[in-house]
Design an enzyme around this catalytic site. Structure first.
Site, PDB file in Angstrom:
ATOM      1  N   ASP A 105       1.020  -1.330  -0.028  1.00 32.87           N
ATOM      2  CA  ASP A 105       0.192   0.090   0.134  1.00 32.87           C
ATOM      3  C   ASP A 105       0.760   1.300  -0.321  1.00 32.87           C
ATOM      4  OD1 ASP A 105      -2.032   1.316   0.110  1.00 32.87           O
ATOM      5  OD2 ASP A 105      -2.285   1.225   2.216  1.00 32.87           O
ATOM      6  N   TYR A 107       1.346   5.769  -0.671  1.00 33.39           N
ATOM      7  CA  TYR A 107       1.007   7.236  -0.174  1.00 33.39           C
ATOM      8  C   TYR A 107       1.407   8.528  -0.858  1.00 33.39           C
ATOM      9  CZ  TYR A 107       1.132   9.671   4.204  1.00 33.39           C
ATOM     10  OH  TYR A 107       0.937  11.012   5.599  1.00 33.39           O
ATOM     11  N   HIS A 112      -3.621  13.897   0.786  1.00 34.57           N
ATOM     12  CA  HIS A 112      -3.716  13.194   1.803  1.00 34.57           C
ATOM     13  C   HIS A 112      -2.173  13.789   2.075  1.00 34.57           C
ATOM     14  CE1 HIS A 112      -4.877  10.009   3.898  1.00 34.57           C
ATOM     15  NE2 HIS A 112      -4.396   9.277   3.825  1.00 34.57           N
ATOM     16  N   ARG A 121       1.261  17.077  12.727  1.00 33.92           N
ATOM     17  CA  ARG A 121       2.441  18.415  12.776  1.00 33.92           C
ATOM     18  C   ARG A 121       2.089  20.029  12.369  1.00 33.92           C
ATOM     19  NH1 ARG A 121       4.212  13.961   9.830  1.00 33.92           N
ATOM     20  NH2 ARG A 121       4.089  14.757   7.850  1.00 33.92           N
ATOM     21  N   GLU A 178     -10.141   4.504   3.609  1.00 36.93           N
ATOM     22  CA  GLU A 178      -9.155   5.139   2.862  1.00 36.93           C
ATOM     23  C   GLU A 178     -10.030   5.225   1.405  1.00 36.93           C
ATOM     24  OE1 GLU A 178      -5.276   5.415   5.365  1.00 36.93           O
ATOM     25  OE2 GLU A 178      -5.017   4.460   4.154  1.00 36.93           O
ATOM     26  N   GLU A 180      -9.031   4.520  -2.198  1.00 36.69           N
ATOM     27  CA  GLU A 180      -8.227   3.456  -2.920  1.00 36.69           C
ATOM     28  C   GLU A 180      -8.453   3.185  -4.424  1.00 36.69           C
ATOM     29  OE1 GLU A 180      -4.330   2.755  -0.875  1.00 36.69           O
ATOM     30  OE2 GLU A 180      -5.413   2.895   1.173  1.00 36.69           O
ATOM     31  N   ASP A 212      -9.042   0.842   2.134  1.00 34.60           N
ATOM     32  CA  ASP A 212      -8.025   0.686   3.483  1.00 34.60           C
ATOM     33  C   ASP A 212      -7.989   0.645   4.301  1.00 34.60           C
ATOM     34  OD1 ASP A 212      -6.136  -0.130   4.304  1.00 34.60           O
ATOM     35  OD2 ASP A 212      -4.445   1.366   4.237  1.00 34.60           O
ATOM     36  N   ARG A 216      -7.406   4.615  13.894  1.00 35.56           N
ATOM     37  CA  ARG A 216      -6.237   5.819  13.441  1.00 35.56           C
ATOM     38  C   ARG A 216      -5.528   5.806  14.544  1.00 35.56           C
ATOM     39  NH1 ARG A 216      -5.136   6.482   8.681  1.00 35.56           N
ATOM     40  NH2 ARG A 216      -6.597   7.112   7.246  1.00 35.56           N
ATOM     41  N   GLN A 219      -3.147   2.598  15.263  1.00 40.28           N
ATOM     42  CA  GLN A 219      -2.180   3.298  14.340  1.00 40.28           C
ATOM     43  C   GLN A 219      -1.405   4.322  14.928  1.00 40.28           C
ATOM     44  OE1 GLN A 219      -3.365   4.669  10.477  1.00 40.28           O
ATOM     45  NE2 GLN A 219      -1.203   5.053   9.851  1.00 40.28           N
ATOM     46  N   TYR A 223       2.416   2.946  14.899  1.00 40.12           N
ATOM     47  CA  TYR A 223       3.318   2.981  14.152  1.00 40.12           C
ATOM     48  C   TYR A 223       5.079   3.533  14.561  1.00 40.12           C
ATOM     49  CZ  TYR A 223       2.208   8.468  13.395  1.00 40.12           C
ATOM     50  OH  TYR A 223       3.764   9.529  14.255  1.00 40.12           O
ATOM     51  N   LYS A 232      -4.040  -1.786  10.432  1.00 40.35           N
ATOM     52  CA  LYS A 232      -3.986  -1.809   9.298  1.00 40.35           C
ATOM     53  C   LYS A 232      -4.889  -3.227   8.570  1.00 40.35           C
ATOM     54  CE  LYS A 232      -2.893   2.546   7.475  1.00 40.35           C
ATOM     55  NZ  LYS A 232      -3.846   3.207   5.831  1.00 40.35           N
ATOM     56  N   THR A 236      -8.657  -5.211   4.379  1.00 35.07           N
ATOM     57  CA  THR A 236      -8.727  -4.942   3.182  1.00 35.07           C
ATOM     58  C   THR A 236      -9.998  -4.933   1.813  1.00 35.07           C
ATOM     59  OG1 THR A 236      -6.507  -4.858   3.708  1.00 35.07           O
ATOM     60  CG2 THR A 236      -7.215  -3.755   1.390  1.00 35.07           C
ATOM     61  N   THR A 323      -4.485   6.549  -0.147  1.00 35.44           N
ATOM     62  CA  THR A 323      -5.760   7.597  -0.105  1.00 35.44           C
ATOM     63  C   THR A 323      -5.996   8.056  -1.053  1.00 35.44           C
ATOM     64  OG1 THR A 323      -5.592   6.656   2.695  1.00 35.44           O
ATOM     65  CG2 THR A 323      -7.339   8.782   1.634  1.00 35.44           C
ATOM     66  N   GLU A 337      -9.491  13.283   7.077  1.00 36.44           N
ATOM     67  CA  GLU A 337      -9.401  14.579   7.021  1.00 36.44           C
ATOM     68  C   GLU A 337     -11.223  15.110   7.159  1.00 36.44           C
ATOM     69  OE1 GLU A 337      -6.443  13.950   2.588  1.00 36.44           O
ATOM     70  OE2 GLU A 337      -7.654  12.123   3.178  1.00 36.44           O
TER      71      GLU A 337
END
Length: 394
Positions: A105, A107, A112, A121, A178, A180, A212, A216, A219, A223, A232, A236, A323, A337
């Site tokens: 998968d 990114y 996104h 951040r 997600e 995809e 996907d 959250r 994760q 992660y 994850k 799927t 995504t 999002e």
């Protein structure tokens, strides 16, 4: 119009789902209009019988580009044959169309990745330093890839919020989607070899939709430092119809401009951006329409990067775009999002409010793309309904 016209003819695997003799036997079919053409039956007494009289697409995937083209030409003839064996699509049970090998998968949407960076951040750089230099990805769990319609059990695991003194165990409370696009490898490559961007169409058989599902909260806690794992790997979902790459020639577009220019092995040789229009519905309500044409990294670049270290590929391997999100809020491809990390709940037309998924929620992703002469190519749907977590005794 169904979007399953003569210029599309996507492949899938079906059974009759009744009690007649052989009614539960899985066979290969092609969607045409509101029907499914039984290509397993039509291929009898032809050179293609060993490839199409199978319960999965893998023998056809392994046959390679020249055979894919020849089979597609035969299918087009069968679709116009009044004597062809066909069944109403609505009456059939659809299955996972191929045996999944490996699953990667990516990114690859700048919109996104930027949104996620701003959410997590807010005082730093939205994109990581490597993001515009290579397609970032991770290896997923192929054993939990399921066909559309398979119920999704809410995952459990460890989670720890920013203010929690210690981690706790329990059902995920920030379950997400997600939206995809997936790609299935046909002709594989040997260990130690690479696949150039110019050879993308020689190795990729077709395109499908993928959700996907993402926890959250699991994760976020797990992660660091290695990346996605239990958040994850629980499920799927993929759509049951595989649109052949040959059906998408009219949908090919130039990808966005890249700055800085990628290293030579990632530079575009052909335009493999795809003008797909996705639509995501939550409990029947449209919540977003992500544009796939805006993806920064193409599938050709993803496959080249995935194999540049000599990793092999095989028929049935899949890789996903990551995504799909656009620049506007109604084009974001995840609830993370859309609710901006849970801080801005979304209100559905029926008055219900969501930040993340609740038990009983059903998510459906569909898509179309331009076809020849103003037609539209449909990808069908990938749907999943969330069920409650199962007791673990923990």
């Amino acid at each position: 119009m169904t979007g399953f016209g003569i210029d599309n003819l996507p492949y899938g695997v079906f059974s009759l789902g009744d009690n007649t003799f052989g009614g539960d036997r899985r066979r290969i079919g092609v969607a045409h209009g509101d029907d499914v053409l039984d290509v397993s039956a039509m291929a009898q007494d032809t050179p293609f019988a060993p490839l199409l009289d199978a319960p999965v697409l893998n023998p056809l995937l392994a046959a390679g580009r020249a055979t894919w083209t020849a089979v597609r030409a035969a299918v087009r003839q069968w679709a116009d044959d009044p004597a062809a064996v066909r069944y109403p699509r609505a009456d059939l049970t659809l299955h996972l169309p191929f045996e999944v090998g490996d699953y990667v998968d990516f990114y690859s949407s700048e919109h996104h990745a930027t949104n996620v960076g701003k959410i997590f951040r807010p005082d730093g750089n939205a994109l990581t330093p490597n993001w515009k230099h290579l397609p970032i990805g991770y290896h997923g769990r192929s054993g939990s890839v399921v066909v559309s319609g398979t119920p999704i059990v809410r995952p459990q695991g460890q989670r720890k919020g920013p203010q929690d003194p210690a981690p706790v165990f329990g059902p995920s409370v920030r379950l997400d989607i997600e939206a995809e696009v997936g790609f299935v490898v046909g002709a594989g490559s040997e260990l130690g070899s690479t696949i150039d961007v110019a050879d993308f169409a020689e190795h990729v058989f077709g395109v499908f939709l993928l959700n996907d599902w993402s926890s959250r909260d699991l994760q976020a806690w797990e992660y660091v430092p290695l990346g996605p794992f239990l958040g994850k790997s629980f499920a799927t979902s993929i759509s049951p119809w595989i649109v052949p790459l040959d059906a998408l020639q009219a949908a090919r577009v130039a990808p966005p401009a890249r700055d800085p220019e990628p290293l030579p092995y990632l530079r575009d040789v052909e335009d493999w951006g795809l003008d797909l229009e996705l639509e995501v519905r939550l409990n029947g309500h449209v919540v977003t329409r992500p544009p796939f044409a805006s993806m920064y990294w193409t599938a050709a670049q993803q496959l080249a990067h995935m194999t540049v270290n000599g990793a092999p590929t095989r028929p049935g391997d899949i890789f996903a775009s990551g995504t799909v999100s656009g620049p506007e809020r109604d084009q974001f491809g995840s609830l993370l999002e859309l609710s901006w990390g849970g801080s801005q709940p979304i209100t559905l037309p029926d008055g219900s409010v969501r930040t993340f998924l609740e038990d009983g929620d059903e998510v459906t992703i569909s898509a179309t793309a331009p076809g020849p002469d103003g037609t539209r190519i449909a990808f069908g749907e990938v749907t999943g309904r969330i069920g409650p977590a199962r007791s673990s005794g923990a």
